[in-house]
Each structure stands twice: as structure tokens, then as C-alpha cells.
Design an enzyme around this catalytic site. Sequence first.
Site, mmCIF file in Angstrom:
data_model
loop_
_atom_site.group_PDB
_atom_site.id
_atom_site.type_symbol
_atom_site.label_atom_id
_atom_site.label_comp_id
_atom_site.label_asym_id
_atom_site.label_seq_id
_atom_site.Cartn_x
_atom_site.Cartn_y
_atom_site.Cartn_z
ATOM 1 N N LYS A 11 1.264 -1.265 0.489
ATOM 2 C CA LYS A 11 0.121 -0.174 0.209
ATOM 3 C C LYS A 11 0.701 1.123 -0.013
ATOM 4 O O LYS A 11 2.275 1.113 0.194
ATOM 5 C CB LYS A 11 -1.012 -0.205 1.086
ATOM 6 N N TYR A 51 -13.233 -1.691 -3.654
ATOM 7 C CA TYR A 51 -13.468 -1.888 -2.326
ATOM 8 C C TYR A 51 -14.975 -1.960 -2.243
ATOM 9 O O TYR A 51 -15.040 -1.605 -1.300
ATOM 10 C CB TYR A 51 -12.536 -0.867 -1.480
ATOM 11 N N PHE A 59 -15.117 4.630 7.737
ATOM 12 C CA PHE A 59 -14.210 4.459 6.761
ATOM 13 C C PHE A 59 -13.433 4.201 5.159
ATOM 14 O O PHE A 59 -12.645 4.135 4.749
ATOM 15 C CB PHE A 59 -13.288 3.524 7.236
ATOM 16 N N ARG A 87 -2.219 -14.799 5.051
ATOM 17 C CA ARG A 87 -2.616 -13.268 6.041
ATOM 18 C C ARG A 87 -2.215 -13.745 7.549
ATOM 19 O O ARG A 87 -1.965 -13.313 8.289
ATOM 20 C CB ARG A 87 -4.502 -13.800 5.840
ATOM 21 N N THR A 93 -5.516 -6.695 10.696
ATOM 22 C CA THR A 93 -5.540 -5.390 9.827
ATOM 23 C C THR A 93 -5.447 -4.451 10.741
ATOM 24 O O THR A 93 -4.236 -3.410 10.231
ATOM 25 C CB THR A 93 -7.828 -4.871 9.851
ATOM 26 N N ARG A 104 2.671 -6.111 8.528
ATOM 27 C CA ARG A 104 1.766 -5.636 9.416
ATOM 28 C C ARG A 104 2.143 -4.615 10.970
ATOM 29 O O ARG A 104 2.582 -3.360 10.820
ATOM 30 C CB ARG A 104 0.189 -5.515 9.389
ATOM 31 N N ASN A 114 -2.360 0.616 6.701
ATOM 32 C CA ASN A 114 -1.341 -1.178 7.272
ATOM 33 C C ASN A 114 -0.096 -1.461 6.265
ATOM 34 O O ASN A 114 -0.723 -2.755 6.290
ATOM 35 C CB ASN A 114 -2.705 -1.643 7.390
ATOM 36 N N HIS A 117 -2.580 -5.576 1.731
ATOM 37 C CA HIS A 117 -3.511 -5.875 1.552
ATOM 38 C C HIS A 117 -3.016 -7.639 1.619
ATOM 39 O O HIS A 117 -2.258 -7.821 0.390
ATOM 40 C CB HIS A 117 -4.307 -5.105 0.238
ATOM 41 N N GLU A 128 -9.761 -10.641 -7.549
ATOM 42 C CA GLU A 128 -9.156 -9.267 -7.341
ATOM 43 C C GLU A 128 -7.182 -9.680 -8.537
ATOM 44 O O GLU A 128 -6.896 -8.345 -8.764
ATOM 45 C CB GLU A 128 -8.179 -8.844 -5.945
HETATM 46 P P1 ATP Z 1 -7.304 -6.000 3.531
HETATM 47 O O1 ATP Z 1 -8.409 -6.043 2.955
HETATM 48 O O2 ATP Z 1 -6.557 -4.744 2.759
HETATM 49 O O3 ATP Z 1 -6.121 -6.966 3.286
HETATM 50 P P2 ATP Z 1 -8.535 -6.895 5.858
HETATM 51 O O4 ATP Z 1 -8.532 -7.823 5.560
HETATM 52 O O5 ATP Z 1 -6.957 -7.098 7.218
HETATM 53 O O6 ATP Z 1 -7.566 -5.753 5.163
HETATM 54 P P3 ATP Z 1 -10.971 -5.115 5.718
HETATM 55 O O7 ATP Z 1 -11.874 -5.257 7.130
HETATM 56 O O8 ATP Z 1 -10.820 -6.087 4.792
HETATM 57 O O9 ATP Z 1 -9.224 -5.639 6.420
HETATM 58 O O10 ATP Z 1 -10.478 -4.120 5.467
HETATM 59 C C1 ATP Z 1 -10.311 -2.765 4.300
HETATM 60 C C2 ATP Z 1 -8.999 -2.323 4.482
HETATM 61 O O11 ATP Z 1 -9.854 -0.959 4.933
HETATM 62 C C3 ATP Z 1 -8.030 -2.215 5.738
HETATM 63 O O12 ATP Z 1 -6.892 -3.131 5.075
HETATM 64 C C4 ATP Z 1 -7.596 -0.909 5.950
HETATM 65 O O13 ATP Z 1 -6.690 -0.475 5.275
HETATM 66 C C5 ATP Z 1 -8.913 -0.006 5.818
HETATM 67 N N1 ATP Z 1 -9.492 -0.700 7.627
HETATM 68 C C6 ATP Z 1 -10.567 -1.449 8.146
HETATM 69 N N2 ATP Z 1 -10.744 -0.727 9.320
HETATM 70 C C7 ATP Z 1 -10.529 0.563 9.029
HETATM 71 C C8 ATP Z 1 -10.808 0.994 10.506
HETATM 72 N N3 ATP Z 1 -12.085 0.669 11.664
HETATM 73 N N4 ATP Z 1 -10.420 2.965 9.918
HETATM 74 C C9 ATP Z 1 -9.674 3.150 9.053
HETATM 75 N N5 ATP Z 1 -10.155 2.574 8.241
HETATM 76 C C10 ATP Z 1 -9.896 0.438 8.285
HETATM 77 MG MG MG Z 2 -9.545 -7.288 3.086
#
Ligand code: ATP
Ligand code: MG
Length: 139
Positions: A11, A51, A59, A87, A93, A104, A114, A117, A128
Site C-alpha cells: 500500500k 473496495y 471508513f 493472512r 488489520t 503489518r 496498514n 492487502h 482481485e
Molecule cells: P485488506 O483487505 O486490505 O487486506 P483486511 O482484510 O485486514 O485488509 P478489511 O476489513 O478488509 O481488512 O478492511 C480493508 C481495509 O480498510 C483495511 O486494510 C484498512 O486499510 C481499512 N480499514 C479497515 N478497518 C478500518 C477502520 N476501522 N478504520 C480505518 N480504516 C480501516
Molecule cells: Mg480485506
Amino acid sequence: MADNITFTMIKPDATAAGHTGKIIDKIIGSGFSIRAMKWTRLSKEDAEKFYAVHRERPFFGELVEYMSSGPIVAAVLEKNNAVEEYRKLIGATDPAKAEAGTIRALFAKSISANAVHGSDSNENAAIESAFFFSAREFA
Ligand code: ATP
Ligand code: MG
């Protein structure tokens, strides 16, 4: 559905901080092989599409702004049980909750910035990967 493929992005916070090489090194050192990879950038529209599952989340606006704020690296990775294994390698996350040694925990700045992805299912890994790569870009 193939269970040996996952999709990742490094990212904008991590590319800007100069962590790209270290993250790729950790991915390869953890037994993943790279099937496709590119340095690129998401437009706001791209980030909204990528997304889209999160569009109702509070968010979402912040996420789209952030993901289109600078360059990213997109990659397709191969390993047995790739989605789950990757993962585990990236950690939670929220980097404050990510296990020590995960990508992370090592490189992320915050829950939104973070570092990486990782796909959450084999189905999404395929969707994706196809978002970024055509069939001829796979090695
Ligand atoms: P990713 O899909 O990026 O691998 P993830 O699966 O761990 O991350 P998701 O729940 O899919 O988490 O959320 C997608 C992305 O949205 C997160 O990686 C983060 O960048 C952002 N995000 C998630 N939760 C929050 C939050 N509470 N506040 C701000 N940003 C958030
Ligand atoms: Mg995710």
C-alpha cells in the site's frame, strides 16, 4: 477454485516509506513465489471498485483517498493454502494487534495505512488478480 493463489498490494504508506524491497524479501523468504507483479497506482475510481464491498463502512471515503494517494505494488502470489498462509504472514488489520514479526507489525503505520492487502478468500483472490493482471502477465 484454486487454493494456491492469493493477491496482495503493497500500500501507499509502505511504498512511500521505502519498505517495498523488505516486504517482497519477506514474502519470498516465507515460501511464496511471485506469479505476477507490477508497480502502479489506483485512481479514485479504481479504489472505489476494488473496495466496493466496503462502500457502506464508515471508513470507505478515507480508504479510497488513501489507496489512491500514491504508488502501490500489485502482485499474485503462489503457495499451498495461499490465502490463509498469507493472512498469517501479514497479521491483523490493526498493526497494534498484529503478531510480532508479521508484515503489518513490522511495517504498518495505522489501521488504515496498514502496509499490505491480502485476499480473504480463494474467490476474491481470483477476482482481485483479474482486476490487475491479464492472462499473459502471469509467469
Ligand atoms: P485488506 O483487505 O486490505 O487486506 P483486511 O482484510 O485486514 O485488509 P478489511 O476489513 O478488509 O481488512 O478492511 C480493508 C481495509 O480498510 C483495511 O486494510 C484498512 O486499510 C481499512 N480499514 C479497515 N478497518 C478500518 C477502520 N476501522 N478504520 C480505518 N480504516 C480501516
Ligand atoms: Mg480485506
